[in-house]
Write a protein that holds these residues in place. Sequence first.
Motif, PDB file in Angstrom:
ATOM      1  N   GLY A  89    -122.322 -45.153  44.146  1.00 50.75           N
ATOM      2  CA  GLY A  89    -123.002 -45.814  43.044  1.00 50.75           C
ATOM      3  C   GLY A  89    -124.448 -45.360  42.934  1.00 50.75           C
ATOM      4  O   GLY A  89    -124.957 -44.573  43.734  1.00 50.75           O
ATOM      5  N   THR A  90    -125.119 -45.858  41.911  1.00 51.67           N
ATOM      6  CA  THR A  90    -126.486 -45.455  41.626  1.00 51.67           C
ATOM      7  C   THR A  90    -127.424 -45.767  42.785  1.00 51.67           C
ATOM      8  O   THR A  90    -127.544 -46.915  43.204  1.00 51.67           O
ATOM      9  CB  THR A  90    -126.993 -46.175  40.357  1.00 51.67           C
ATOM     10  N   GLY A  91    -128.097 -44.735  43.311  1.00 49.90           N
ATOM     11  CA  GLY A  91    -129.070 -44.919  44.376  1.00 49.90           C
ATOM     12  C   GLY A  91    -128.503 -45.381  45.694  1.00 49.90           C
ATOM     13  O   GLY A  91    -129.234 -45.925  46.530  1.00 49.90           O
ATOM     14  N   ALA A  92    -127.209 -45.192  45.932  1.00 55.28           N
ATOM     15  CA  ALA A  92    -126.596 -45.689  47.172  1.00 55.28           C
ATOM     16  C   ALA A  92    -127.207 -45.007  48.390  1.00 55.28           C
ATOM     17  O   ALA A  92    -127.585 -43.836  48.346  1.00 55.28           O
ATOM     18  CB  ALA A  92    -125.094 -45.444  47.146  1.00 55.28           C
ATOM     19  N   PHE A  93    -127.312 -45.738  49.484  1.00 54.72           N
ATOM     20  CA  PHE A  93    -127.897 -45.186  50.697  1.00 54.72           C
ATOM     21  C   PHE A  93    -127.237 -45.741  51.946  1.00 54.72           C
ATOM     22  O   PHE A  93    -126.575 -46.772  51.929  1.00 54.72           O
ATOM     23  CB  PHE A  93    -129.416 -45.433  50.753  1.00 54.72           C
ATOM     24  N   VAL A  94    -127.449 -45.016  53.053  1.00 55.03           N
ATOM     25  CA  VAL A  94    -127.018 -45.432  54.378  1.00 55.03           C
ATOM     26  C   VAL A  94    -128.264 -45.547  55.250  1.00 55.03           C
ATOM     27  O   VAL A  94    -129.106 -44.649  55.255  1.00 55.03           O
ATOM     28  CB  VAL A  94    -126.046 -44.411  55.001  1.00 55.03           C
ATOM     29  N   LEU A  95    -128.382 -46.650  55.974  1.00 50.41           N
ATOM     30  CA  LEU A  95    -129.503 -46.858  56.890  1.00 50.41           C
ATOM     31  C   LEU A  95    -128.943 -47.168  58.281  1.00 50.41           C
ATOM     32  O   LEU A  95    -128.578 -48.303  58.567  1.00 50.41           O
ATOM     33  CB  LEU A  95    -130.386 -47.995  56.395  1.00 50.41           C
ATOM     34  N   PRO A  96    -128.818 -46.164  59.143  1.00 51.17           N
ATOM     35  CA  PRO A  96    -128.218 -46.396  60.464  1.00 51.17           C
ATOM     36  C   PRO A  96    -129.128 -47.211  61.376  1.00 51.17           C
ATOM     37  O   PRO A  96    -130.353 -47.117  61.305  1.00 51.17           O
ATOM     38  CB  PRO A  96    -128.035 -44.973  61.021  1.00 51.17           C
ATOM     39  N   VAL A  97    -128.498 -47.987  62.254  1.00 47.05           N
ATOM     40  CA  VAL A  97    -129.206 -48.728  63.299  1.00 47.05           C
ATOM     41  C   VAL A  97    -128.691 -48.197  64.633  1.00 47.05           C
ATOM     42  O   VAL A  97    -127.504 -48.330  64.938  1.00 47.05           O
ATOM     43  CB  VAL A  97    -128.955 -50.247  63.184  1.00 47.05           C
ATOM     44  N   THR A  98    -129.567 -47.598  65.433  1.00 47.23           N
ATOM     45  CA  THR A  98    -129.151 -47.003  66.694  1.00 47.23           C
ATOM     46  C   THR A  98    -129.541 -47.835  67.911  1.00 47.23           C
ATOM     47  O   THR A  98    -129.121 -47.539  69.022  1.00 47.23           O
ATOM     48  CB  THR A  98    -129.746 -45.585  66.843  1.00 47.23           C
ATOM     49  N   ASP A  99    -130.338 -48.864  67.682  1.00 50.83           N
ATOM     50  CA  ASP A  99    -130.759 -49.738  68.780  1.00 50.83           C
ATOM     51  C   ASP A  99    -130.932 -51.142  68.206  1.00 50.83           C
ATOM     52  O   ASP A  99    -131.514 -51.313  67.135  1.00 50.83           O
ATOM     53  CB  ASP A  99    -132.072 -49.239  69.377  1.00 50.83           C
ATOM     54  N   TRP A 100    -130.436 -52.149  68.930  1.00 53.63           N
ATOM     55  CA  TRP A 100    -130.523 -53.517  68.406  1.00 53.63           C
ATOM     56  C   TRP A 100    -131.973 -53.970  68.221  1.00 53.63           C
ATOM     57  O   TRP A 100    -132.248 -54.844  67.408  1.00 53.63           O
ATOM     58  CB  TRP A 100    -129.769 -54.479  69.320  1.00 53.63           C
ATOM     59  N   ALA A 101    -132.906 -53.360  68.937  1.00 54.88           N
ATOM     60  CA  ALA A 101    -134.315 -53.701  68.757  1.00 54.88           C
ATOM     61  C   ALA A 101    -134.812 -53.304  67.363  1.00 54.88           C
ATOM     62  O   ALA A 101    -135.814 -53.839  66.877  1.00 54.88           O
ATOM     63  CB  ALA A 101    -135.164 -53.020  69.831  1.00 54.88           C
ATOM     64  N   GLU A 102    -134.097 -52.385  66.698  1.00 57.93           N
ATOM     65  CA  GLU A 102    -134.477 -51.920  65.369  1.00 57.93           C
ATOM     66  C   GLU A 102    -133.849 -52.753  64.249  1.00 57.93           C
ATOM     67  O   GLU A 102    -134.181 -52.555  63.074  1.00 57.93           O
ATOM     68  CB  GLU A 102    -134.025 -50.466  65.176  1.00 57.93           C
ATOM     69  N   PHE A 103    -132.940 -53.646  64.602  1.00 57.90           N
ATOM     70  CA  PHE A 103    -132.102 -54.260  63.574  1.00 57.90           C
ATOM     71  C   PHE A 103    -132.913 -55.043  62.542  1.00 57.90           C
ATOM     72  O   PHE A 103    -132.733 -54.866  61.329  1.00 57.90           O
ATOM     73  CB  PHE A 103    -131.052 -55.176  64.221  1.00 57.90           C
ATOM     74  N   GLU A 104    -133.775 -55.938  62.984  1.00 55.16           N
ATOM     75  CA  GLU A 104    -134.528 -56.766  62.039  1.00 55.16           C
ATOM     76  C   GLU A 104    -135.342 -55.908  61.079  1.00 55.16           C
ATOM     77  O   GLU A 104    -135.368 -56.157  59.872  1.00 55.16           O
ATOM     78  CB  GLU A 104    -135.431 -57.735  62.790  1.00 55.16           C
ATOM     79  N   ASP A 105    -136.009 -54.873  61.616  1.00 54.00           N
ATOM     80  CA  ASP A 105    -136.805 -53.996  60.765  1.00 54.00           C
ATOM     81  C   ASP A 105    -135.922 -53.253  59.766  1.00 54.00           C
ATOM     82  O   ASP A 105    -136.285 -53.079  58.599  1.00 54.00           O
ATOM     83  CB  ASP A 105    -137.579 -53.001  61.631  1.00 54.00           C
ATOM     84  N   ALA A 106    -134.751 -52.806  60.218  1.00 51.96           N
ATOM     85  CA  ALA A 106    -133.834 -52.083  59.329  1.00 51.96           C
ATOM     86  C   ALA A 106    -133.362 -52.977  58.190  1.00 51.96           C
ATOM     87  O   ALA A 106    -133.310 -52.548  57.028  1.00 51.96           O
ATOM     88  CB  ALA A 106    -132.646 -51.554  60.128  1.00 51.96           C
ATOM     89  N   VAL A 107    -133.006 -54.208  58.502  1.00 51.35           N
ATOM     90  CA  VAL A 107    -132.549 -55.132  57.465  1.00 51.35           C
ATOM     91  C   VAL A 107    -133.671 -55.404  56.472  1.00 51.35           C
ATOM     92  O   VAL A 107    -133.456 -55.448  55.247  1.00 51.35           O
ATOM     93  CB  VAL A 107    -132.041 -56.454  58.083  1.00 51.35           C
ATOM     94  N   ARG A 108    -134.882 -55.583  56.975  1.00 50.04           N
ATOM     95  CA  ARG A 108    -136.023 -55.839  56.091  1.00 50.04           C
ATOM     96  C   ARG A 108    -136.264 -54.662  55.143  1.00 50.04           C
ATOM     97  O   ARG A 108    -136.441 -54.838  53.937  1.00 50.04           O
ATOM     98  CB  ARG A 108    -137.267 -56.126  56.927  1.00 50.04           C
ATOM     99  N   ARG A 109    -136.246 -53.452  55.688  1.00 51.53           N
ATOM    100  CA  ARG A 109    -136.435 -52.262  54.848  1.00 51.53           C
ATOM    101  C   ARG A 109    -135.325 -52.148  53.818  1.00 51.53           C
ATOM    102  O   ARG A 109    -135.565 -51.824  52.647  1.00 51.53           O
ATOM    103  CB  ARG A 109    -136.462 -51.009  55.728  1.00 51.53           C
TER     104      ARG A 109
END
Length: 324
Positions: free
Chosen positions: A262-282
């Motif tokens: 779809g339009t502008g679709a993206f994947v944002l991988p999380v490789t460490d649980w310490a990154e999860f909150e920041d990844a979700v926020r972004r």
Amino acid sequence: MAARWRRRRWRRRWVLNTAAFERHRAEILWIAGQSLNRDGTKAARIAVLVDRNPPLWPNAAMLRFAILLLICALPAHAQERTEVDVELFLAVDVSRSMQPFELEIQRRGYAAALVSDEVQTALSAGLLGRIAVTYVEWAGADSQRVVVPWTILDGPEAGARIATSITAHVQDALRRTSITGVLDYAAQSIEINAFNGLRRVIDVSGDGPNNMGGPVTQARDRTLARGITINGLPLMTQDDSFTARYNIDDLDAYYTACVIGGTGAFVLPVTDWAEFEDAVRRKLVLEIADRPQERIWRAQTSAPYNCNIGEEIWQRNQSLFAYP
């Protein structure tokens, strides 16, 4: 005598039509729901919808009449849709390959992101300043658990209420992994909700490939055909548990090739649980603010991908026991 025969024939027809109504109740309700379309028209679309979706019905005119009755019975507010910037379906993996502490990190991460300054700023910058959001946990083909039903997110207070609902919810993990099932469920949920978004987005997080419910690419294509964008949050954290045998090392490539679109679709991988909150926020900021220049995270490969790999892994491990 003739009058009695006519009454008997009318009763037989009524029994037949009543039985047909019961057999096709779901289809009638689906067509009725589709008739409450996004530009506000209702009964005018019924004839077209019936023609495009012909049921096994003894009398098409009677079907149209039944749908009209269903629509007329709906309260006025059910026939109106609230305009929002985005309709956002948050699909969160709770399959048994997820450890209890990981489920907790997910819930707290989404809750924190929804009340963060970055997300609230993106929200207020929208054309309408509000989105509609639902938070649903998923696993197998028929395992979808609504934690937060469709609701308006229009500021810090609404964000706090949604966050509280997410963190207050604690339930066990569910069996299997069906991205196919959650995509079909999410697409239908978006179609029949009470909102009309300028954009419609499904956000799928998960730690493994699809392994039941039919080919994921077909579900993806059905969803894209409805004008809905699919984004991915593949969870590629280290997993040494028994269920690691069902995972794949290049999950971001799998999501890119087989899930998102779809339009502008993206994947944002999380490789460490310490990154999860920041990844979700972004991720939420990008989905709410609609920033195409920042949307794409490239996966590990763009080569042709085997989108049935999850089903194949499941079949290879059938000799053990059906666990995740």
